[in-house]
Design an enzyme around this catalytic site. Structure first.
Site, short mmCIF file in Angstrom:
data_model
loop_
_atom_site.label_atom_id
_atom_site.label_comp_id
_atom_site.label_asym_id
_atom_site.label_seq_id
_atom_site.Cartn_x
_atom_site.Cartn_y
_atom_site.Cartn_z
N LYS A 166 0.84 -1.18 0.00
CA LYS A 166 0.00 0.00 0.00
C LYS A 166 0.88 1.24 0.00
O LYS A 166 1.97 1.22 0.56
CB LYS A 166 -0.91 -0.01 1.23
N HIS A 287 -7.49 -13.12 -8.66
CA HIS A 287 -8.09 -12.00 -7.92
C HIS A 287 -9.48 -11.75 -8.49
O HIS A 287 -9.68 -11.81 -9.70
CB HIS A 287 -7.24 -10.74 -8.02
#
Length: 459
Positions: A166, A287
């Site tokens: 992140k 994903h």
């Protein structure tokens, strides 16, 4: 036009259909629009999903009628409709005779989703007969592959401690690689976030060279193997293959430590199959970004999370994100452990069908979405085991002492659960876990009342 005489046969037995092995069975929640009968609408749905249209056509013959999809069960009060699709309806590859999920989707949740007499219809479950199931690729590897790389037992090797770098976008190559290195000093596994690829500010080739170096350094410093899931998703299969080949070449002696992430929902079955068939020795990380538009409990059309997971296993996903079953930040509930069991087990119960996977390799649950060390024990209690890949972004990088401590706190929470030790008690002798209580105090207040007194931390 009422097509129920042709496309409805309520005398058919589900047990006989399963025993015969010649039909894919699908269960839907369906509601007709006002003014349309339930059975008549179900018949039209089956017709549109197979051999029919809104009128009789002169080209229909007896053979055509023999491959009609048939409604074999309805419960109007519950809004339940079950349809049997002959396996011969589904498209096969000309190169190898294999079945394809694209064809399955086209028939079972294709045009029927836009019919004027259907208010809504959502597939809740499906069943694949044994011989037809053999025509799907299935997974080539799974979490046991990762355990082997990590030097763990290949059965019950436990949680793989992972993260998502992140922020998901905005890091240039060196800061991204530095973040990888920091987490790897405490954790096992890093995945690209699903939008990360070849942005102009972070070219894939430059980024991957630096990340490969970061992996080597982290392994040298810790003496422990590390893992990376690299995003190779693209519109063009040739681009996916080029990315995959470059990444494997760049990681060199650590190529077996690399997984490939594919955004399987948005890029579709073609992208997943491209990865599965061109890189069969590489863990295929599916994903599911975007799936909520279809699978959400709020949506009355499309298909459920369970259906999505079953399709992913058939396609050959090594692992797929399954959500956090209500223990993280994403929509979910504890009863969704059924989804994980459907991926992992050889025989698993769905809401309507028992699926025997016939020896097909299992697919690994990947857990992400708002998970921290404090939430892991409850999740594992609900699931009943910890043989998952767990990826915490904020749960690692949000730790007050940084990414290394965040990774270690996740590992310590897993250790505490395995040892059946209360998490607050374990935190008394493990600084990083103690730091997680301070870092995620709102979670701690909710899940572990009295933790401040027990850890002697002031409010």
């Amino acid at each position: 036009m009422d097509q129920s005489k042709r496309y409805v046969n309520l005398a058919l037995s589900e047990a006989d259909l399963i025993k015969g092995g010649r039909h894919v069975l699908c269960a839907y929640r369906m509601r007709p629009r006002p003014g349309h009968g339930y059975v008549e609408t179900a018949a039209h749905f089956a017709a549109e999903s197979s051999t029919g249209t809104n009128v009789e056509v002169c080209t229909t013959d007896d053979f055509t009628r023999g491959v009609d999809a048939l409604v074999y069960e309805v419960d109007e009060a519950e809004g339940l409709m079950k349809i049997a699709y002959p396996v011969d309806l589904f498209d096969r590859n000309i190169i190898d005779g294999k079945a394809m999920i694209a064809s399955f989707l086209t028939l079972t949740v294709g045009n029927n989703q836009g019919m004027s007499d259907v208010e809504n219809a959502k597939m809740e479950d499906f069943y694949v007969p044994p011989e037809f199931l053999k025509l799907f690729d299935g997974p080539a590897c799974n979490i046991s592959h990762m355990w082997k790389v990590l030097g763990r037992p290949e059965v019950n090797g436990g949680m793989v401690v992972g993260t998502i770098i992140k922020p998901k976008l905005g890091l240039r190559p060196k800061p991204f690689a530095d973040a990888c290195h920091q987490f790897w000093l405490g954790g096992d596994f890093i995945k690209n976030d699903e939008p990360q690829g070849n942005q102009v500010f972070a070219p894939l080739k430059e980024t991957m060279r630096l990340v490969a170096d970061a992996m080597r350094r982290a392994q040298d410093e810790t003496g422990v193997p590390k893992l990376l899931s690299a995003n190779i998703t693209a519109d063009d299969p040739a681009e996916m293959i080029a990315r995959g080949n470059f990444i494997l070449e760049t990681f060199g002696e650590n190529a077996s430590h690399v997984a490939f992430l594919v955004d399987g929902f948005v890029a579709g079955p073609t992208a997943v199959t491209t990865c599965r068939r061109n890189f069969p020795d590489t863990f295929l990380h599916y994903h599911r970004a975007g799936h909520g538009a279809i699978t959400s409990r709020q949506s009355k059309r499309g298909y459920t999370v369970l259906v999505h997971m079953k399709m992913a296993r058939l396609l050959g996903a090594s692992g797929i994100h399954t959500g956090t079953m209500g223990y993280g930040k994403m929509e979910g509930a504890p009863d969704e452990k059924m989804v994980a069991y459907m991926l992992e087990r050889q025989i698993a119960e769905g809401p309507y069908y028992r699926q025997d996977w016939g020896g097909m390799a299992s697919c690994t649950p990947i857990i992400s979405g708002g998970m921290s060390a404090l939430r892991l024990p409850g999740f594992f209690d609900n699931l009943g085991h910890s043989n998952v890949i767990q990826t915490s972004g904020g749960g690692a990088f949000g730790h007050k002492d940084g990414a290394i401590a965040g990774a270690l706190s996740l590992r310590q929470a897993h250790e505490a659960w395995l040892k059946k030790i209360d998490l607050v008690d374990y935190a008394q002798t493990h600084a990083e876990l103690r730091g997680a209580f301070e870092s995620f105090a709102s979670d701690a207040d909710r899940l572990y009342p009295g933790w401040r007194d027990r850890l002697r931390i002031a409010a």
